[in-house]
Design a protein around this motif. Structure first.
Motif, PDB file in Angstrom:
ATOM      1  N   VAL A 269       0.849  -1.205   0.000  1.00  0.00           N
ATOM      2  CA  VAL A 269       0.000   0.000   0.000  1.00  0.00           C
ATOM      3  C   VAL A 269       0.886   1.257   0.000  1.00  0.00           C
ATOM      4  O   VAL A 269       0.629   2.208  -0.747  1.00  0.00           O
ATOM      5  CB  VAL A 269      -0.968  -0.006   1.212  1.00  0.00           C
ATOM      6  N   PHE A 270       1.954   1.240   0.791  1.00  0.00           N
ATOM      7  CA  PHE A 270       2.883   2.384   0.835  1.00  0.00           C
ATOM      8  C   PHE A 270       3.597   2.558  -0.514  1.00  0.00           C
ATOM      9  O   PHE A 270       3.805   3.674  -0.974  1.00  0.00           O
ATOM     10  CB  PHE A 270       3.914   2.210   1.952  1.00  0.00           C
ATOM     11  N   ILE A 271       3.978   1.437  -1.138  1.00  0.00           N
ATOM     12  CA  ILE A 271       4.665   1.517  -2.442  1.00  0.00           C
ATOM     13  C   ILE A 271       3.716   2.116  -3.489  1.00  0.00           C
ATOM     14  O   ILE A 271       4.110   3.000  -4.264  1.00  0.00           O
ATOM     15  CB  ILE A 271       5.166   0.115  -2.888  1.00  0.00           C
ATOM     16  N   LEU A 272       2.462   1.657  -3.483  1.00  0.00           N
ATOM     17  CA  LEU A 272       1.490   2.188  -4.445  1.00  0.00           C
ATOM     18  C   LEU A 272       1.235   3.679  -4.192  1.00  0.00           C
ATOM     19  O   LEU A 272       1.181   4.473  -5.137  1.00  0.00           O
ATOM     20  CB  LEU A 272       0.168   1.411  -4.351  1.00  0.00           C
ATOM     21  N   SER A 273       1.107   4.059  -2.916  1.00  0.00           N
ATOM     22  CA  SER A 273       0.823   5.472  -2.571  1.00  0.00           C
ATOM     23  C   SER A 273       1.966   6.386  -3.017  1.00  0.00           C
ATOM     24  O   SER A 273       1.724   7.423  -3.639  1.00  0.00           O
ATOM     25  CB  SER A 273       0.627   5.639  -1.067  1.00  0.00           C
TER      26      SER A 273
ATOM     27  N   GLY B 237       4.138   5.738  -5.256  1.00  0.00           N
ATOM     28  CA  GLY B 237       4.192   5.672  -6.723  1.00  0.00           C
ATOM     29  C   GLY B 237       3.226   6.668  -7.357  1.00  0.00           C
ATOM     30  O   GLY B 237       3.588   7.392  -8.290  1.00  0.00           O
ATOM     31  N   ILE B 238       1.993   6.719  -6.823  1.00  0.00           N
ATOM     32  CA  ILE B 238       0.993   7.671  -7.354  1.00  0.00           C
ATOM     33  C   ILE B 238       1.474   9.104  -7.113  1.00  0.00           C
ATOM     34  O   ILE B 238       1.388   9.970  -7.990  1.00  0.00           O
ATOM     35  CB  ILE B 238      -0.382   7.447  -6.670  1.00  0.00           C
ATOM     36  N   TRP B 239       1.991   9.333  -5.919  1.00  0.00           N
ATOM     37  CA  TRP B 239       2.486  10.672  -5.538  1.00  0.00           C
ATOM     38  C   TRP B 239       3.614  11.102  -6.492  1.00  0.00           C
ATOM     39  O   TRP B 239       3.624  12.223  -6.993  1.00  0.00           O
ATOM     40  CB  TRP B 239       2.963  10.624  -4.093  1.00  0.00           C
ATOM     41  N   LEU B 240       4.537  10.170  -6.758  1.00  0.00           N
ATOM     42  CA  LEU B 240       5.649  10.475  -7.684  1.00  0.00           C
ATOM     43  C   LEU B 240       5.131  10.798  -9.081  1.00  0.00           C
ATOM     44  O   LEU B 240       5.620  11.730  -9.724  1.00  0.00           O
ATOM     45  CB  LEU B 240       6.595   9.272  -7.775  1.00  0.00           C
ATOM     46  N   PHE B 241       4.134  10.018  -9.532  1.00  0.00           N
ATOM     47  CA  PHE B 241       3.565  10.247 -10.871  1.00  0.00           C
ATOM     48  C   PHE B 241       2.926  11.638 -10.949  1.00  0.00           C
ATOM     49  O   PHE B 241       3.153  12.382 -11.915  1.00  0.00           O
ATOM     50  CB  PHE B 241       2.537   9.150 -11.190  1.00  0.00           C
ATOM     51  N   LEU B 242       2.156  11.978  -9.897  1.00  0.00           N
ATOM     52  CA  LEU B 242       1.499  13.300  -9.889  1.00  0.00           C
ATOM     53  C   LEU B 242       2.538  14.424  -9.816  1.00  0.00           C
ATOM     54  O   LEU B 242       2.370  15.468 -10.443  1.00  0.00           O
ATOM     55  CB  LEU B 242       0.508  13.397  -8.714  1.00  0.00           C
ATOM     56  N   LEU B 243       3.626  14.195  -9.061  1.00  0.00           N
ATOM     57  CA  LEU B 243       4.697  15.213  -8.989  1.00  0.00           C
ATOM     58  C   LEU B 243       5.327  15.423 -10.369  1.00  0.00           C
ATOM     59  O   LEU B 243       5.619  16.552 -10.754  1.00  0.00           O
ATOM     60  CB  LEU B 243       5.779  14.779  -7.994  1.00  0.00           C
ATOM     61  N   SER B 244       5.522  14.301 -11.088  1.00  0.00           N
ATOM     62  CA  SER B 244       6.129  14.410 -12.426  1.00  0.00           C
ATOM     63  C   SER B 244       5.212  15.135 -13.409  1.00  0.00           C
ATOM     64  O   SER B 244       5.645  15.605 -14.458  1.00  0.00           O
ATOM     65  CB  SER B 244       6.484  13.027 -12.975  1.00  0.00           C
ATOM     66  N   GLN B 245       3.916  15.230 -13.033  1.00  0.00           N
ATOM     67  CA  GLN B 245       2.948  15.923 -13.902  1.00  0.00           C
ATOM     68  C   GLN B 245       2.658  17.340 -13.406  1.00  0.00           C
ATOM     69  O   GLN B 245       1.684  17.961 -13.836  1.00  0.00           O
ATOM     70  CB  GLN B 245       1.646  15.109 -13.959  1.00  0.00           C
ATOM     71  N   GLY B 246       3.473  17.812 -12.458  1.00  0.00           N
ATOM     72  CA  GLY B 246       3.357  19.206 -12.022  1.00  0.00           C
ATOM     73  C   GLY B 246       2.492  19.423 -10.803  1.00  0.00           C
ATOM     74  O   GLY B 246       1.904  20.497 -10.649  1.00  0.00           O
TER      75      GLY B 246
END
Lengths: 157, 147
Positions: free
Chosen positions: B19-23, B25-34
């Protein structure tokens, strides 16, 4: 993990050597992981604080959240796999000991808290820097000792 | 689970770690999108749909290569515990795990459609990542129920 549970392999020389080899790999990983974090985050309190919060005297900027989060993301993954391997071998070899459950719980909890504390330190307070150091060093130390204990119990003959 | 009660401890912790890895991961993806520079999560999601951040082939491969291994290994490790389940049908586990692998691949390669100019919108990335996360949470729930 399914194979490690199978009782038929209790006296397998091959399995003992395989488990011994993977434990050696985990041991080396544990040492290198400490070295890696000393490069990425810092090797003493002052350098850790400079990395996380920046330093006005040396005009140092705090680490970007992208970089820190990527390290934390990788940490969760690597810790999970290292601890899954170690704990499954440890449970196989030491299932009759009373401290076994406490050791496994403590190991997984410290491994989980370490990256969480690092993020909390970045966002909230310096106090979490100390909590990160304690949990990070403790899980590495515990895993290291556990690896040695596993190695001692493996029957290579 | 059959006669492996002690192994429930690492398996239970594995669910929390995932669950922490997925969370993150989503956070990193959103950061990469600004995420940092925009107004919030919703506006970042809207910007992914309308104009996803451009990525070079090098950037795409840099993200795709470790994720191919890591997601593949993680899905396999989590799903293989369903072999021991006495509460959930093997057929159900098979369907969920295969869908998980398919959406993991789609999730990883969906950005290549944007990188190579086949798609302008990022809706396919959003859709594939959402279904992948939901399927993974379902698989985690199935393992948790089987413990």
């Amino acid at each position: 993990m399914k194979f490690l549970v199978t009782k038929d392999l209790a006296h397998s020389k091959l399995l003992a050597y395989l488990m011994g080899s993977v434990v050696i790999a985990v041991l080396i990983y544990l040492v290198l992981d400490v070295v890696l974090h000393s490069y990425v985050v810092g090797s003493d309190i002052a350098s850790i604080k400079s990395t996380l919060f920046g330093n006005t005297e040396t005009f140092e900027e705090p680490i970007l959240i992208d970089s820190l989060l990527l390290q934390v993301h990788i940490d969760f993954f690597m810790t999970l796999f290292a601890l899954l391997i170690l704990s499954s071998i440890y449970i196989r070899l030491y299932s009759k000991t009373s401290v076994m459950k406490v050791v496994v719980h403590t190991l997984f909890l410290f491994g989980l808290f370490a990256p969480v504390f690092l993020l909390m330190a970045y966002f909230w307070s310096e106090i979490f820097v100390y909590m990160w150091i304690v949990s990070f060093m403790l899980w590495h130390l515990m895993a290291f000792v556990l690896s040695l204990i596993i190695f001692k119990r493996l029957n290579f003959r | 689970m059959k006669n492996v009660s002690l192994y429930k401890i690492p398996i239970a912790y594995m669910l929390v770690y995932v669950v922490f890895i997925l969370s993150t991961g989503i956070w990193l993806f959103l950061l990469s999108q600004g995420l940092n520079s925009s107004d919030g999560v919703m506006s970042t999601i809207m910007s992914i749909v309308n104009s996803p951040e451009p990525k070079s082939v090098h950037n795409f491969i840099e993200v795709a290569a470790p994720h191919m291994f890591a997601i593949g290994a993680m899905v396999f490790v989590v799903s293989h515990f369903m072999l021991f389940s006495t509460k959930i049908l093997q057929k159900t586990s098979l369907i969920v795990s295969m869908l998980l692998f398919i959406f993991a691949l789609l999730n990883i390669f969906s950005y290549s459609a944007i990188t190579f100019g086949f798609l302008v919108s990022g809706w396919i990335k959003l859709l594939s990542i959402s279904i992948f996360i939901l399927l993974f949470l379902l698989m985690l729930l199935m393992v948790a129920v089987s413990l």
